[in-house]
Scaffold this active site. Structure first.
Site, PDB file in Angstrom:
ATOM      1  N   GLY A  83       0.842  -1.193   0.000  1.00 16.63           N
ATOM      2  CA  GLY A  83       0.000   0.000   0.000  1.00 16.63           C
ATOM      3  C   GLY A  83       0.871   1.234   0.000  1.00 16.63           C
ATOM      4  O   GLY A  83       1.878   1.294   0.679  1.00 16.63           O
ATOM      5  N   GLY A  84       0.479   2.224  -0.789  1.00 13.21           N
ATOM      6  CA  GLY A  84       1.244   3.474  -0.838  1.00 13.21           C
ATOM      7  C   GLY A  84       2.697   3.216  -1.136  1.00 13.21           C
ATOM      8  O   GLY A  84       3.045   2.648  -2.160  1.00 13.21           O
ATOM      9  N   GLU A  85       3.545   3.617  -0.206  1.00  9.86           N
ATOM     10  CA  GLU A  85       4.985   3.416  -0.347  1.00  9.86           C
ATOM     11  C   GLU A  85       5.465   2.246   0.503  1.00  9.86           C
ATOM     12  O   GLU A  85       6.639   2.148   0.831  1.00  9.86           O
ATOM     13  CB  GLU A  85       5.725   4.686   0.072  1.00  9.86           C
ATOM     14  CG  GLU A  85       5.414   5.878  -0.818  1.00  9.86           C
ATOM     15  CD  GLU A  85       6.099   7.147  -0.326  1.00  9.86           C
ATOM     16  OE1 GLU A  85       6.649   7.164   0.783  1.00  9.86           O
ATOM     17  OE2 GLU A  85       6.074   8.132  -1.066  1.00  9.86           O
ATOM     18  N   GLU A  86       4.556   1.364   0.882  1.00 11.30           N
ATOM     19  CA  GLU A  86       4.919   0.234   1.724  1.00 11.30           C
ATOM     20  C   GLU A  86       4.910  -1.062   0.925  1.00 11.30           C
ATOM     21  O   GLU A  86       4.056  -1.272   0.076  1.00 11.30           O
ATOM     22  CB  GLU A  86       3.962   0.130   2.922  1.00 11.30           C
ATOM     23  CG  GLU A  86       4.096   1.315   3.862  1.00 11.30           C
ATOM     24  CD  GLU A  86       3.186   1.205   5.071  1.00 11.30           C
ATOM     25  OE1 GLU A  86       2.341   0.288   5.120  1.00 11.30           O
ATOM     26  OE2 GLU A  86       3.329   2.039   5.966  1.00 11.30           O
TER      27      GLU A  86
END
Length: 110
Positions: free
Chosen positions: A17-20
């Site tokens: 998710g996102g930058e993960e």
């Protein structure tokens, strides 16, 4: 780049998710996971990807939260992910471009 830091074909890298991202390393203990973490950090540092919008670093860095566990009946992936997320934020609070590792011990049997 993340996949290149892993050890074998069964290791899995997935956007979470996102930058993960999540990296699953079957049959890997804490020492093995730390080796992978350091390899990923070194490779990213070598790339020197500019991060012009960052106020903390001129280049892209990576912070990681790492958990290890020997799966057993009743093991929860949710607890692993929650702990890894907590460790990630602890790593970021330590100044970024670092990591925190915790081994989840087996739950004692009643």
């Amino acid at each position: 780049m993340l996949k290149a830091g892993t050890r074998c074909a069964t290791d899995l890298v997935a956007r979470f998710g996102g930058e993960e991202f999540a990296i699953v390393l079957p049959n890997t203990d804490a020492a093995g996971a730390e080796t992978v973490v350091k390899k990923i950090q070194t490779r990213l540092q070598e790339l020197r990807i500019p991060h012009t919008s960052s106020s903390t670093a001129g280049y892209v860095t990576v912070s990681m939260g790492v958990t290890t566990q020997i799966p057993e009946t009743g093991s929860s992936t949710d607890s692993l992910l929650q702990l890894a997320d907590q460790l990630l934020y602890q790593a970021k609070q330590q100044g970024r471009n670092t990591y925190r590792i915790k081994v989840l011990d087996k739950t004692p049997k009643p």
